[in-house]
Design an enzyme around this catalytic site. Structure first.
Site, mmCIF file in Angstrom:
data_model
loop_
_atom_site.group_PDB
_atom_site.id
_atom_site.type_symbol
_atom_site.label_atom_id
_atom_site.label_comp_id
_atom_site.label_asym_id
_atom_site.label_seq_id
_atom_site.Cartn_x
_atom_site.Cartn_y
_atom_site.Cartn_z
ATOM 1 C CG ASP A 185 -106.465 -0.081 18.988
ATOM 2 O OD1 ASP A 185 -107.173 0.572 18.754
ATOM 3 O OD2 ASP A 185 -105.466 0.115 19.690
ATOM 4 C CG HIS A 197 -106.046 3.516 21.825
ATOM 5 N ND1 HIS A 197 -106.320 2.565 20.857
ATOM 6 C CD2 HIS A 197 -106.905 4.394 22.173
ATOM 7 C CE1 HIS A 197 -107.650 2.730 20.746
ATOM 8 N NE2 HIS A 197 -108.095 3.928 21.644
ATOM 9 N NE ARG A 232 -107.845 6.502 19.645
ATOM 10 C CZ ARG A 232 -107.659 5.974 18.443
ATOM 11 N NH1 ARG A 232 -106.718 6.311 17.637
ATOM 12 N NH2 ARG A 232 -108.718 5.340 17.944
ATOM 13 N NE ARG A 275 -112.447 0.541 16.239
ATOM 14 C CZ ARG A 275 -112.825 1.789 17.082
ATOM 15 N NH1 ARG A 275 -111.337 2.166 17.289
ATOM 16 N NH2 ARG A 275 -113.658 2.339 17.545
#
Length: 308
Positions: free
Chosen positions: A148, A175, A88, A151
């Site tokens: 998150d 993140h 990211r 998940r």
């Protein structure tokens, strides 16, 4: 209730779809820089209205921010998505310029709006939005922890061989693939700690699988995921729009909370009509505190790449 979604790609369109289907917003505006793209997505979604039973009006616009005026909530999904093998953080060069332009343009036309930042690297983009808009800290929210955590719960339910409605858990921290802090010490199955059901090794595997959840999907799909991110955003938007006072882990600007200052990172917050109404202080294990500290250092390092 007017909601603007900037970026008509897979995440933005998915976000707009879930918001419309939940039927709590009067209007959703989708904006994109690509000629006709947002208009086409909006038309396609409006043709679902009678089929899915919603009355939300969805309109599209090519880079005309005047159409977003007086939005109660604005979602920023614009920017380039991850490709397989990318972190990211590697998106910062391009996405910082985009987020800076988008956030200032949105606030110009909707000075009372609440911003939700999705673009990666999300914690740093949320910090950037604070710096360039000057909005109060409770009105800028980074969406990462909600995704998150979803998940994490998926992986927990998989390991427990349990229905996902039986499982609760939360991920705080940055993140990023290394910065996430799954709170195993607080994770439960129907109020019973998951450590009663799973070994330490299996729980560690759950945590690691959670951290690379996005990278795993990027490798499989060839691009970033969109269904779960879109659903996560819609949950935050609904909590604010409907003043639900729900707790979500979100990236927020800290001023001493969790021992951290002058950075945006994921922590539990109460979301209501004013945006972030309270930061919730959750007790962490010694290991979780160390992971949180390391995560914050990673976020600060990425923030240092910004040209402010």
């Amino acid at each position: 209730m007017k909601v603007t979604v900037v970026g008509a790609g897979a995440v933005g369109a998915s976000c707009a779809e879930y918001i419309a289907i939940k039927n709590f917003a009067s209007e959703v505006v989708i904006l994109d820089i690509k000629e006709g793209y947002a208009e086409g997505k909006a038309m396609d979604l409006m043709q679902c209205a009678s089929l899915n039973g919603f009355d939300t009006k969805i309109t599209g616009s090519t880079n005309d921010y005047s159409k977003t005026a007086n939005s109660d909530i604005c979602v920023i999904t614009s920017g380039i998505p991850r490709k397989p093998g990318m972190t990211r953080e590697e998106l910062i060069g391009i996405n910082a310029g985009i987020v800076k332009t988008v956030s200032t343009s949105l606030v110009e036309h909707s000075p009372n709006t609440i911003l939700i930042v999705v673009s990666n690297p999300m914690d740093t983009m949320t910090y950037l939005a604070h710096k360039v808009t000057g909005l109060p800290k409770h009105r800028i929210i980074g969406m990462g922890g909600a995704l998150d955590s979803a998940r994490f719960k998926y992986r927990l339910a998989e390991a427990l061989e349990a229905p996902i409605s039986d499982v609760d858990g939360m991920v705080i921290g940055g993140h990023s693939d290394t910065g996430m802090v799954p709170l195993i010490s607080h994770a439960t199955r129907n109020s019973i700690k998951v450590s009663e059901f799973l070994s330490e090794d299996r729980l560690n595997q759950v945590a690691e699988d959670t951290k690379v959840g996005g990278a795993t999907l990027t490798k499989l799909l060839g691009t970033s995921a969109w269904y779960a991110p879109g659903a996560a955003v819609s949950g935050l938007v609904q909590a604010i729009a409907c003043d639900q006072k729900k707790i979500y882990p979100c990236s927020t600007l800290l001023d001493g909370e969790y021992g951290l200052t002058d950075l945006c990172i994921g922590v539990p917050v109460v979301l209501g009509r004013n945006g972030i109404e309270k930061i919730v202080d959750v007790p962490l294990s010694a290991a979780e505190k160390e992971h949180m500290k390391a995560s914050a250092e990673g976020v600060k390092k990425t923030n240092g790449l910004l040209e402010l």
